[in-house]
Design a protein around this motif. Structure first.
Motif, short mmCIF file in Angstrom:
data_model
loop_
_atom_site.label_atom_id
_atom_site.label_comp_id
_atom_site.label_asym_id
_atom_site.label_seq_id
_atom_site.Cartn_x
_atom_site.Cartn_y
_atom_site.Cartn_z
N GLN A 1 0.83 -1.21 0.00
CA GLN A 1 0.00 0.00 0.00
C GLN A 1 0.86 1.26 0.00
OE1 GLN A 1 -2.74 -1.83 3.43
NE2 GLN A 1 -3.01 0.36 3.25
N GLU A 2 2.17 1.10 0.18
CA GLU A 2 3.10 2.23 0.34
C GLU A 2 2.55 3.20 1.40
OE1 GLU A 2 3.55 3.61 -3.71
OE2 GLU A 2 5.31 2.30 -3.91
N PRO A 3 2.39 2.68 2.62
CA PRO A 3 1.72 3.49 3.65
C PRO A 3 2.59 4.64 4.16
CG PRO A 3 2.57 1.47 4.60
CD PRO A 3 2.83 1.37 3.14
N ASP A 4 1.90 5.67 4.65
CA ASP A 4 2.59 6.76 5.34
C ASP A 4 2.85 6.39 6.79
OD1 ASP A 4 2.58 8.49 3.19
OD2 ASP A 4 0.58 9.26 3.66
N LEU A 5 2.01 5.48 7.29
CA LEU A 5 2.03 5.15 8.72
C LEU A 5 1.67 3.68 8.86
CD1 LEU A 5 1.84 6.27 11.68
CD2 LEU A 5 -0.54 6.82 11.20
N ILE A 6 2.37 2.98 9.76
CA ILE A 6 2.02 1.57 10.00
C ILE A 6 1.50 1.45 11.43
CG2 ILE A 6 2.92 -0.78 10.20
CD1 ILE A 6 4.87 -0.09 8.01
N LEU A 7 0.33 0.86 11.56
CA LEU A 7 -0.28 0.63 12.87
C LEU A 7 -0.36 -0.88 13.08
CD1 LEU A 7 -3.24 3.13 12.38
CD2 LEU A 7 -1.07 3.58 13.55
N ALA A 8 0.15 -1.35 14.19
CA ALA A 8 0.14 -2.79 14.43
C ALA A 8 -0.48 -3.06 15.80
CB ALA A 8 1.57 -3.33 14.35
N ASP A 9 -1.56 -3.84 15.80
CA ASP A 9 -2.29 -4.11 17.05
C ASP A 9 -1.91 -5.50 17.55
OD1 ASP A 9 -3.93 -3.78 19.16
OD2 ASP A 9 -5.80 -3.64 18.03
N GLU A 10 -1.05 -5.56 18.53
CA GLU A 10 -0.57 -6.82 19.11
C GLU A 10 -0.05 -7.78 18.03
OE1 GLU A 10 -0.64 -7.10 22.32
OE2 GLU A 10 -2.20 -5.72 23.00
N PRO A 11 0.87 -7.35 17.18
CA PRO A 11 1.26 -8.19 16.03
C PRO A 11 2.02 -9.46 16.41
CG PRO A 11 2.75 -6.33 16.23
CD PRO A 11 1.66 -6.11 17.24
N VAL A 12 2.53 -9.53 17.65
CA VAL A 12 3.30 -10.73 18.01
C VAL A 12 2.65 -11.51 19.16
CG1 VAL A 12 5.48 -9.78 17.16
CG2 VAL A 12 4.86 -9.39 19.54
N ALA A 13 1.43 -11.11 19.52
CA ALA A 13 0.81 -11.73 20.71
C ALA A 13 0.53 -13.21 20.53
CB ALA A 13 -0.47 -10.99 21.07
#
Ligand SMILES: Nc1ncnc2c1ncn2[C@@H]1O[C@H](COP(=O)(O)OP(=O)(O)OP(=O)(O)O)[C@@H](O)[C@H]1O
Length: 257
Positions: free
Chosen positions: A161-173
């Motif tokens: 997506q070529e993001p401006d911002l990356i949001l990760a919600d508990e990505p390793v839980a």
């Protein structure tokens, strides 16, 4: 630069996010920590506008993104890539198709429905997979991959997506310690090499300390600490975790390494 100015979110009587203000620069890897119910997920959903703030403003490079509607709002959501705990891949589809789904919002609906993706998109998808050491699995069905591999595919999809911002919600839980390490290293690399800010909700204090350049701690919806991991003293942690000696640690990456 992302800026939050007095952002709050109410659900009836519950003040899930309470007047949160901070700014986040490109290249920062920000860990959001706090007890369950502290408001971490709600905060991420406010940032990508899956939820609307009750009060306050969110700006990106000075543009108010908290009041966007219609196509401008859809565009902003694509600029904020979201990575989830459960990867959200289509298990029966192959890896490369899962990654190509990252550009669906930018392509005509019909071409996406018949899974026709231009060669240039396919080439970019392979490059993104390769950057995460996953190109060799491009034709494998997602269901055949380990959790850590699936999360790397989800990150490749987000990067397409070529993001401006990356949001990760508990990505390793839901990952074991070794895979958690691989995924956090991937986020760290993206943050450093592409200069994209990454904001990641974490239950593990150990991981926050190890990988984040900055930690924001929330308690009852409010920010109670914002600083480098080295400044997380026992006193601060008492405030964050409400008198518990430390954060609940499902495992320790340091011990496992
Ligand atoms: N859609 C909703 N409707 C009503 N209340 C909500 C909703 N979403 C969140 N809440 C409430 O807002 C508060 C913050 O929830 P949130 O999920 O943001 O916390 P969290 O820190 O992400 O927790 P966890 O670590 O368990 O995921 C909680 O009291 C929660 O019950």
């Amino acid at each position: 630069m992302l800026e939050l100015h007095g952002v709050s979110k109410r659900f009836g009587e519950t003040l899930a996010v309470n007047s949160v203000s901070f700014s986040c620069q490109r290249g920062e890897l920000v860990g959001i920590i706090g007890r369950s119910g502290a408001g971490k997920s709600t905060l991420l959903r406010l940032l990508n506008r899956l939820s609307d703030p009750s009060e306050g403003r969110i700006t990106w490079d000075g543009e108010d993104v908290s009041r966007l509607k219609g196509s401008a709002l859809r565009k902003w959501r694509r600029r904020c890539a979201m990575i989830f705990q459960q990867f959200n891949l289509s298990p029966r589809l192959d890896v490369i198709t899962n990654v190509l789904v990252g550009v669906v919002g930018e392509r005509p609906l019909m071409s996406s429905l018949i899974k026709f993706f231009p060669a240039a998109d396919r080439a970019r998808a392979i490059l993104e997979l390769d950057a995460l050491d996953m190109a060799g699995a491009a034709l494998q069905r997602a269901v055949t991959l380990s959790g850590g591999q699936q999360q790397r595919v989800a990150i490749a999809r987000a990067m397409l997506q070529e993001p401006d911002l990356i949001l990760a919600d508990e990505p390793v839980a839901s990952l074991d310690p070794v895979n958690a390490e691989v995924v956090m290293e991937a986020l760290q690399k993206i943050c450093r090499e592409r200069n994209v800010p990454v904001i990641v909700n974490l239950h593990s204090l150990d991981i926050a300390r190890r990988y984040c350049t900055r930690v924001i701690a929330m308690a009852k919806g409010a920010v109670v600490f914002d600083g480098p991991p080295s400044a997380l003293t026992p006193q601060v942690l008492d405030r964050v975790y409400g008198g518990r000696a430390s954060a609940p640690e499902p495992f320790s990456v340091v011990e496992a390494a």
